[in-house]
Scaffold this motif. Structure first.
Motif, PDB file in Angstrom:
ATOM      1  N   ARG A   1      26.208-105.583 -73.440  1.00 48.73           N
ATOM      2  CA  ARG A   1      25.224-104.525 -72.932  1.00 48.73           C
ATOM      3  C   ARG A   1      25.503-104.162 -71.364  1.00 48.73           C
ATOM      4  O   ARG A   1      25.870-104.872 -70.601  1.00 48.73           O
ATOM      5  CB  ARG A   1      23.736-105.620 -72.838  1.00 48.73           C
ATOM      6  CG  ARG A   1      23.257-106.093 -74.128  1.00 48.73           C
ATOM      7  CD  ARG A   1      22.219-106.907 -73.853  1.00 48.73           C
ATOM      8  NE  ARG A   1      22.318-108.161 -73.144  1.00 48.73           N
ATOM      9  CZ  ARG A   1      21.195-109.160 -73.143  1.00 48.73           C
ATOM     10  NH1 ARG A   1      20.286-108.897 -73.374  1.00 48.73           N
ATOM     11  NH2 ARG A   1      21.695-110.142 -72.312  1.00 48.73           N
ATOM     12  N   TYR A   2      25.329-102.969 -71.358  1.00 48.07           N
ATOM     13  CA  TYR A   2      25.673-102.096 -70.118  1.00 48.07           C
ATOM     14  C   TYR A   2      24.230-101.448 -69.474  1.00 48.07           C
ATOM     15  O   TYR A   2      23.309-101.212 -70.244  1.00 48.07           O
ATOM     16  CB  TYR A   2      26.473-100.955 -70.282  1.00 48.07           C
ATOM     17  CG  TYR A   2      27.916-101.370 -70.670  1.00 48.07           C
ATOM     18  CD1 TYR A   2      28.818-101.577 -69.574  1.00 48.07           C
ATOM     19  CD2 TYR A   2      28.528-101.344 -72.000  1.00 48.07           C
ATOM     20  CE1 TYR A   2      30.138-101.698 -69.861  1.00 48.07           C
ATOM     21  CE2 TYR A   2      29.709-101.708 -72.274  1.00 48.07           C
ATOM     22  CZ  TYR A   2      30.634-101.801 -71.243  1.00 48.07           C
ATOM     23  OH  TYR A   2      31.900-102.372 -71.185  1.00 48.07           O
TER      24      TYR A   2
ATOM     25  N   ASP B   1      20.232 -97.944 -69.952  1.00 53.58           N
ATOM     26  CA  ASP B   1      20.797 -98.826 -70.695  1.00 53.58           C
ATOM     27  C   ASP B   1      21.335 -98.705 -72.126  1.00 53.58           C
ATOM     28  O   ASP B   1      20.858 -97.789 -72.553  1.00 53.58           O
ATOM     29  CB  ASP B   1      19.603-100.117 -70.987  1.00 53.58           C
ATOM     30  CG  ASP B   1      19.210-100.963 -69.772  1.00 53.58           C
ATOM     31  OD1 ASP B   1      19.882-100.973 -68.811  1.00 53.58           O
ATOM     32  OD2 ASP B   1      18.043-101.294 -69.931  1.00 53.58           O
ATOM     33  N   TRP B   2      22.403 -99.295 -72.232  1.00 49.70           N
ATOM     34  CA  TRP B   2      23.151 -98.919 -73.774  1.00 49.70           C
ATOM     35  C   TRP B   2      24.198-100.147 -74.068  1.00 49.70           C
ATOM     36  O   TRP B   2      24.160-101.148 -73.123  1.00 49.70           O
ATOM     37  CB  TRP B   2      24.008 -97.627 -73.397  1.00 49.70           C
ATOM     38  CG  TRP B   2      25.210 -97.797 -72.389  1.00 49.70           C
ATOM     39  CD1 TRP B   2      25.033 -97.789 -70.983  1.00 49.70           C
ATOM     40  CD2 TRP B   2      26.556 -97.658 -72.898  1.00 49.70           C
ATOM     41  NE1 TRP B   2      26.523 -97.754 -70.455  1.00 49.70           N
ATOM     42  CE2 TRP B   2      27.024 -97.583 -71.334  1.00 49.70           C
ATOM     43  CE3 TRP B   2      27.363 -97.892 -73.781  1.00 49.70           C
ATOM     44  CZ2 TRP B   2      28.452 -97.840 -71.324  1.00 49.70           C
ATOM     45  CZ3 TRP B   2      28.719 -97.853 -73.803  1.00 49.70           C
ATOM     46  CH2 TRP B   2      29.301 -97.987 -72.578  1.00 49.70           C
ATOM     47  N   GLU B   3      24.683 -99.876 -75.003  1.00 51.16           N
ATOM     48  CA  GLU B   3      25.659-101.165 -75.683  1.00 51.16           C
ATOM     49  C   GLU B   3      26.808-100.690 -76.405  1.00 51.16           C
ATOM     50  O   GLU B   3      26.878 -99.477 -76.860  1.00 51.16           O
ATOM     51  CB  GLU B   3      24.606-101.948 -76.955  1.00 51.16           C
ATOM     52  CG  GLU B   3      23.689-102.843 -76.246  1.00 51.16           C
ATOM     53  CD  GLU B   3      22.696-103.386 -77.387  1.00 51.16           C
ATOM     54  OE1 GLU B   3      23.136-103.344 -78.525  1.00 51.16           O
ATOM     55  OE2 GLU B   3      21.964-104.170 -76.898  1.00 51.16           O
ATOM     56  N   ARG B   4      27.650-101.380 -76.326  1.00 52.80           N
ATOM     57  CA  ARG B   4      28.784-101.120 -77.110  1.00 52.80           C
ATOM     58  C   ARG B   4      29.782-102.476 -77.572  1.00 52.80           C
ATOM     59  O   ARG B   4      29.609-103.357 -77.214  1.00 52.80           O
ATOM     60  CB  ARG B   4      29.897-100.479 -76.002  1.00 52.80           C
ATOM     61  CG  ARG B   4      31.292-100.204 -76.883  1.00 52.80           C
ATOM     62  CD  ARG B   4      32.425 -99.602 -75.961  1.00 52.80           C
ATOM     63  NE  ARG B   4      33.689 -99.780 -76.682  1.00 52.80           N
ATOM     64  CZ  ARG B   4      34.791 -99.296 -76.008  1.00 52.80           C
ATOM     65  NH1 ARG B   4      34.819 -98.474 -74.815  1.00 52.80           N
ATOM     66  NH2 ARG B   4      35.929 -99.234 -76.445  1.00 52.80           N
ATOM     67  N   SER B   5      30.323-102.378 -78.939  1.00 46.97           N
ATOM     68  CA  SER B   5      30.719-103.598 -79.627  1.00 46.97           C
ATOM     69  C   SER B   5      32.118-103.429 -79.263  1.00 46.97           C
ATOM     70  O   SER B   5      32.987-102.361 -79.176  1.00 46.97           O
ATOM     71  CB  SER B   5      30.557-103.499 -80.881  1.00 46.97           C
ATOM     72  OG  SER B   5      29.069-103.648 -81.290  1.00 46.97           O
TER      73      SER B   5
ATOM     74  N   ARG C   1      23.938-107.427 -65.985  1.00 45.80           N
ATOM     75  CA  ARG C   1      23.084-106.113 -65.223  1.00 45.80           C
ATOM     76  C   ARG C   1      22.203-106.449 -64.327  1.00 45.80           C
ATOM     77  O   ARG C   1      21.987-105.286 -63.751  1.00 45.80           O
ATOM     78  CB  ARG C   1      22.514-105.505 -66.564  1.00 45.80           C
ATOM     79  CG  ARG C   1      23.301-105.247 -67.907  1.00 45.80           C
ATOM     80  CD  ARG C   1      22.358-104.734 -69.010  1.00 45.80           C
ATOM     81  NE  ARG C   1      21.811-105.896 -69.574  1.00 45.80           N
ATOM     82  CZ  ARG C   1      20.700-105.667 -70.349  1.00 45.80           C
ATOM     83  NH1 ARG C   1      20.413-104.467 -70.939  1.00 45.80           N
ATOM     84  NH2 ARG C   1      19.936-106.524 -71.026  1.00 45.80           N
TER      85      ARG C   1
ATOM     86  N   THR D   1      29.066-107.825 -78.609  1.00 45.47           N
ATOM     87  CA  THR D   1      28.341-106.814 -77.983  1.00 45.47           C
ATOM     88  C   THR D   1      28.375-106.972 -76.504  1.00 45.47           C
ATOM     89  O   THR D   1      27.936-107.913 -75.946  1.00 45.47           O
ATOM     90  CB  THR D   1      27.041-106.470 -78.663  1.00 45.47           C
ATOM     91  OG1 THR D   1      27.230-106.122 -79.720  1.00 45.47           O
ATOM     92  CG2 THR D   1      26.186-105.314 -77.908  1.00 45.47           C
TER      93      THR D   1
END
Length: 272
Positions: A261-262, A212-216, A183, A259
């Protein structure tokens, strides 16, 4: 979400807009691209909409229409401009209106917009010529917003990709080692956009917004995403399979899922 200070990157910046063969390689599997590429945080979409003078928007490099559909859902009208006919045709099947062509040479036919947006695509546009063209099609106080998703998978997966890619393509011009920045790597792209806006002399001082956001992901999901990356879109079947196998083994070692992290980072400015 925060507006973050602009700090120029201390490393050479790429000039991806000069590599058209890569820019126009993503349509090789438009369906996979649309299915696997991440969307953008709703908070980001809402802020762009709320800080624009209206809801009539032009989407540069709209691709398969991923971000266009999000802005349509937020109550905007969208016209896309896309140089890859395969991507444009896919976007049309999803309800997005698209005109073909490179933005720098596209004819707006006198039309103006409340916002010019570009998702994961502005680095393929000449930064100064693009900023000048954006200003020309914006209404007074219209907003320009280019945004990218900067991904940060677990380090084990990133290292497996770098190792496998270098083995498969030892002479590749892609600096895959930059993926280690995760990031923190976005300035390589955002700096160019900011410089172009400033050099045009047509906008107020640009800002950076970050969400900021997350995705699995499962193993299968991540290996479905990877072939849509610019470094891999033109690989033949055998070296691509080698890269995917090595990354897949790294995912298996982590239990088969992980996961990412974006950081969705926006370069934005209003027409001066």
């Amino acid at each position: 979400m925060p507006t973050i200070p602009y700090e120029p990157a201390d490393h050479p910046r790429p000039e991806p807009h000069s590599h058209r063969q890569v820019a126009e390689s993503f349509g090789v599997d438009a369906g996979r691209y649309d299915r696997t590429r991440p969307h953008y945080p709703e908070a980001m979409v809402a802020r762009i909409v709320n800080e624009s003078p209206g809801r009539e928007m032009l989407d540069i490099g709209c691709g398969t229409g991923i971000e266009a559909r999000q802005f349509l859902a937020a109550g905007c009208t969208i016209l896309g401009v896309e140089p890859d006919a395969r991507m444009a045709e896919f976007a049309r099947t999803t309800g997005v209106t698209v005109e073909p062509g490179l933005f720098e040479s596209w004819d707006p036919a006198g039309r103006q917009f409340d916002a010019v947006i570009s998702g994961q695509a502005w680095h393929w546009v000449d930064p100064v010529a693009g900023a000048e063209k954006a200003a020309a099609v914006l209404r007074p106080h219209g907003r320009f917003a280019a945004f990218w998703n900067a991904a940060e998978p677990p380090a084990e997966i990133t290292e497996a990709f770098i190792t496998a890619f270098r083995r498969a393509l030892p002479d590749s011009p892609f600096d895959v080692a930059a993926m280690r920045l995760g990031r923190k790597g976005y300035p390589a792209l955002t700096d160019r956009a900011i410089d172009g806006i400033r050099k045009s002399g047509l906008f107020a001082e640009p800002e950076l917004w970050r969400f900021d956001w997350e995705r699995s992901y499962t193993r299968a999901e991540w290996l479905d995403v990877l072939p849509t990356q610019g470094a891999l879109t033109r690989l033949t079947a055998e070296p691509l399979a080698d890269v995917l196998n090595e990354v897949g083994e790294a995912i298996d070692a982590l239990g088969g899922s992980f996961t990412v992290r974006y950081a969705a980072v926006v370069v934005t400015a209003t027409r001066d």
